[in-house]
Design a protein around this motif. Structure first.
Motif, PDB file in Angstrom:
ATOM      1  N   GLN A   1     -16.976  10.984  36.322  1.00  0.00           N
ATOM      2  CA  GLN A   1     -15.946  10.925  35.602  1.00  0.00           C
ATOM      3  C   GLN A   1     -14.801  11.611  36.103  1.00  0.00           C
ATOM      4  O   GLN A   1     -14.938  12.899  36.814  1.00  0.00           O
ATOM      5  CB  GLN A   1     -16.106  11.426  34.171  1.00  0.00           C
ATOM      6  N   GLY A   2     -13.539  11.345  35.901  1.00  0.00           N
ATOM      7  CA  GLY A   2     -12.401  12.138  36.487  1.00  0.00           C
ATOM      8  C   GLY A   2     -11.039  11.414  36.518  1.00  0.00           C
ATOM      9  O   GLY A   2     -11.162  10.263  35.826  1.00  0.00           O
ATOM     10  N   THR A   3     -10.088  11.895  36.994  1.00  0.00           N
ATOM     11  CA  THR A   3      -8.865  11.246  36.748  1.00  0.00           C
ATOM     12  C   THR A   3      -8.708  10.066  37.862  1.00  0.00           C
ATOM     13  O   THR A   3      -9.654   9.932  38.880  1.00  0.00           O
ATOM     14  CB  THR A   3      -7.602  12.054  36.939  1.00  0.00           C
ATOM     15  N   TYR A   4      -7.578   9.265  37.640  1.00  0.00           N
ATOM     16  CA  TYR A   4      -7.679   8.114  38.705  1.00  0.00           C
ATOM     17  C   TYR A   4      -7.593   8.647  40.056  1.00  0.00           C
ATOM     18  O   TYR A   4      -8.225   8.263  41.197  1.00  0.00           O
ATOM     19  CB  TYR A   4      -6.387   7.314  38.511  1.00  0.00           C
ATOM     20  N   ALA A   5      -6.808   9.745  40.512  1.00  0.00           N
ATOM     21  CA  ALA A   5      -6.636  10.248  41.668  1.00  0.00           C
ATOM     22  C   ALA A   5      -8.027  10.814  42.218  1.00  0.00           C
ATOM     23  O   ALA A   5      -8.560  10.820  43.360  1.00  0.00           O
ATOM     24  CB  ALA A   5      -5.575  11.311  41.756  1.00  0.00           C
ATOM     25  N   GLN A   6      -8.906  11.376  41.331  1.00  0.00           N
ATOM     26  CA  GLN A   6      -9.995  12.050  41.624  1.00  0.00           C
ATOM     27  C   GLN A   6     -10.953  11.014  41.895  1.00  0.00           C
ATOM     28  O   GLN A   6     -11.741  11.166  42.986  1.00  0.00           O
ATOM     29  CB  GLN A   6     -10.556  13.130  40.732  1.00  0.00           C
ATOM     30  N   VAL A   7     -11.056  10.079  41.132  1.00  0.00           N
ATOM     31  CA  VAL A   7     -11.838   8.939  41.350  1.00  0.00           C
ATOM     32  C   VAL A   7     -11.554   8.306  42.489  1.00  0.00           C
ATOM     33  O   VAL A   7     -12.569   7.898  43.334  1.00  0.00           O
ATOM     34  CB  VAL A   7     -11.797   7.912  40.180  1.00  0.00           C
ATOM     35  N   GLN A   8     -10.513   7.977  43.046  1.00  0.00           N
ATOM     36  CA  GLN A   8      -9.878   7.471  44.433  1.00  0.00           C
ATOM     37  C   GLN A   8     -10.551   8.460  45.312  1.00  0.00           C
ATOM     38  O   GLN A   8     -10.993   7.713  46.503  1.00  0.00           O
ATOM     39  CB  GLN A   8      -8.284   7.371  44.458  1.00  0.00           C
ATOM     40  N   GLN A   9     -10.308   9.682  45.280  1.00  0.00           N
ATOM     41  CA  GLN A   9     -10.837  10.611  46.483  1.00  0.00           C
ATOM     42  C   GLN A   9     -12.465  10.365  46.524  1.00  0.00           C
ATOM     43  O   GLN A   9     -12.669  10.383  47.572  1.00  0.00           O
ATOM     44  CB  GLN A   9     -10.541  11.881  45.869  1.00  0.00           C
ATOM     45  N   PHE A  10     -13.224  10.224  45.422  1.00  0.00           N
ATOM     46  CA  PHE A  10     -14.446  10.221  45.516  1.00  0.00           C
ATOM     47  C   PHE A  10     -14.710   9.044  46.049  1.00  0.00           C
ATOM     48  O   PHE A  10     -15.788   9.111  46.894  1.00  0.00           O
ATOM     49  CB  PHE A  10     -14.947  10.162  44.113  1.00  0.00           C
ATOM     50  N   VAL A  11     -14.173   7.838  45.803  1.00  0.00           N
ATOM     51  CA  VAL A  11     -14.939   6.548  46.522  1.00  0.00           C
ATOM     52  C   VAL A  11     -14.377   6.812  47.899  1.00  0.00           C
ATOM     53  O   VAL A  11     -15.270   6.297  48.795  1.00  0.00           O
ATOM     54  CB  VAL A  11     -13.789   5.383  45.868  1.00  0.00           C
ATOM     55  N   SER A  12     -13.397   7.306  48.295  1.00  0.00           N
ATOM     56  CA  SER A  12     -13.238   7.475  49.602  1.00  0.00           C
ATOM     57  C   SER A  12     -14.037   8.322  50.309  1.00  0.00           C
ATOM     58  O   SER A  12     -14.306   8.051  51.577  1.00  0.00           O
ATOM     59  CB  SER A  12     -11.496   8.286  49.681  1.00  0.00           C
ATOM     60  N   ARG A  13     -14.561   9.472  49.753  1.00  0.00           N
ATOM     61  CA  ARG A  13     -15.483  10.091  50.361  1.00  0.00           C
ATOM     62  C   ARG A  13     -16.695   9.519  50.465  1.00  0.00           C
ATOM     63  O   ARG A  13     -17.642   9.715  51.259  1.00  0.00           O
ATOM     64  CB  ARG A  13     -15.653  11.410  49.498  1.00  0.00           C
TER      65      ARG A  13
END
Lengths: 230, 207
Positions: B138-150
């Motif tokens: 769970q997180g904001t859109y930017a955090q989620v995008q970062q997490f998928v990238s990682r």
């Protein structure tokens, strides 16, 4: 039987002032059997010599052939020795080949496992930049097609995934803009909408919509392809 | 026929016999032996040429061996020979922490043979096993995008097969908070997966 020959040899006799030359008969007193036997012996010797010569010829040919065979054997021995040496050097470097074979095998495994890799984070970034004004996405669902593209109605042939979006727009035309922006994305095809329904939120008239888009093989990252990293 | 003529004929026959016999019994076999040896030599030299080519190639490859071993090591990290779930959990936790998302749950399946593309079962022999892994964060859109990238750049290969992104369920705090559910896959080399799979922990790890 005695034979007499009258023509030769000749004898010169002085008779006064004259010199008389006359042929004396040559007399061969050997019996013809002896002569024949002698001739036969000569012929036998000649024939023996011929056979001996043939033997010498055969022996010579055999000698030459034997020399060639020995030379070829020497060449073969040298070549075999070289082959053994080079073969040993190749065997000594066999671990090198094994490492390369392992690398190829592991790369193939990587390709098998991760050939369908898509850098979704990049698509998420692009999505945040390309959503039109007056359009808000509420949910997004990425479903891999896994070879079922042929059996689904909306997914296009060759699609690797389908993305379903749900969102809100101010009006139907904004949904049209949204579909156009989807279609422009690399790796997306068959942008489609399932519904676009008017609703009222907080006294404001809006449109709720759901749409789908197929993800093509162009979206594959190729990070794990056979040539990657080489 | 006179004796002389008879001897001539016999001699001719003897000479022909000696020449023919000598040729066929002595000279020809020796020549054939020489030809055979020559052929063997030519064949051996061809094999030497092939071996020399291989040797040159191996020597050239030897120079690049450290790089290849590094590649092998890198691939071994991407697809280990055992499930290595503890390391995977730590890597995912680190990715979530650095991205700022809240890692809600991890749900791995047991290792199963990887089905080749286009099939639905794992019956075809591929020396690789796959572990399906559902990750919820769970997180904001930017955090989620970062997490998928990682996730995509983890040292261990992590294939994002699909995901769901939806507003966080009612009752949770925070505006613009999204819930991400990733359907991912990690892999193990099947050489040892049969034994490692029994030790793999299959279950849910939740916050």
């Amino acid at each position: 039987m005695t034979t007499t020959e009258l023509t030769d040899p000749t004898v010169t006799l002085p008779v006064g002032d004259l010199v008389l030359t006359t042929a004396l008969p040559r007399v061969n007193l050997l019996p013809p059997e002896i002569i024949e036997a002698s001739r036969l012996r000569t012929i036998q010797l000649s024939m023996g010599a011929a056979v001996a010569a043939a033997l010498v010829v055969v022996g010579g040919l055999w000698f030459v052939a034997d020399q060639q065979a020995q030379a070829e054997q020497t060449n073969l021995d040298a070549a075999s020795a070289t082959q053994a040496t080079v073969g040993r050097q190749v065997r000594e470097l066999a671990p090198v080949a094994q490492v390369y074979a392992q690398v190829d095998q592991r790369r193939a495994l990587l390709q098998t496992a991760l050939g369908g890799d898509v850098e979704w984070s990049r698509y998420l970034t692009d999505l945040s930049l390309t959503v039109p004004d007056n359009v808000w996405l509420t949910s997004m669902n990425v479903t891999p097609d896994a070879g079922s593209a042929a059996t689904t109605g909306t997914a296009s042939a060759g699609a690797i995934a389908t993305i379903t979006f749900a969102g809100t727009a101010l009006q139907h035309d904004d949904v049209a803009l949204w579909l156009e922006s989807l279609a422009k994305q690399k790796g997306y095809t068959s942008a489609y909408f399932n519904s676009s329904t008017e609703a009222t939120v907080g006294g404001t008239k809006v449109v709720n919509f759901t749409s789908t888009v197929s993800v093509t093989r162009d979206a594959l990252s190729g990070r794990y392809s056979q040539n990657a990293g080489k | 026929m006179t004796k002389t003529r008879l001897w001539l004929v016999l001699t001719a026959v003897a000479v022909v016999a000696v020449l023919a016999g000598g040729w066929f019994l002595l000279v020809s076999p020796k020549r054939a032996e020489a030809d055979d040896l020559r052929t063997q030599t030519a064949s051996t030299e061809q094999q030497i040429a092939v071996l020399r080519g291989k040797l040159d190639q191996l020597r050239a490859q030897q120079a690049d061996l450290p790089a290849q071993q590094a590649v092998l090591e890198e691939i071994s990290k991407q697809i280990p020979t055992d499930p290595a779930l503890p390391a995977l959990i730590r890597a995912l936790t680190k990715a979530a922490r650095t991205s700022g998302v809240d890692l809600a749950s991890l749900q791995p399946s047991a290792p199963a043979p990887l089905a080749p593309v286009g099939t639905t079962t794992g019956t075809a022999a591929t020396p690789i096993d796959v572990i399906q892994l559902a990750v919820t964060a769970q997180g904001t859109y930017a955090q989620v995008q970062q997490f998928v990238s990682r996730l995509e750049t983890l040292q261990r290969a992590f294939l994002v097969r699909g995901f769901q992104l939806a507003p966080q369920s009612a009752g949770d705090t925070g505006a613009n908070q999204l819930q991400l559910t990733v359907n991912g896959q990690v892999f193990t080399s099947a050489a040892t997966a049969a034994t490692a799979g029994t030790a793999a922990t299959s279950g849910t790890v939740a916050n």
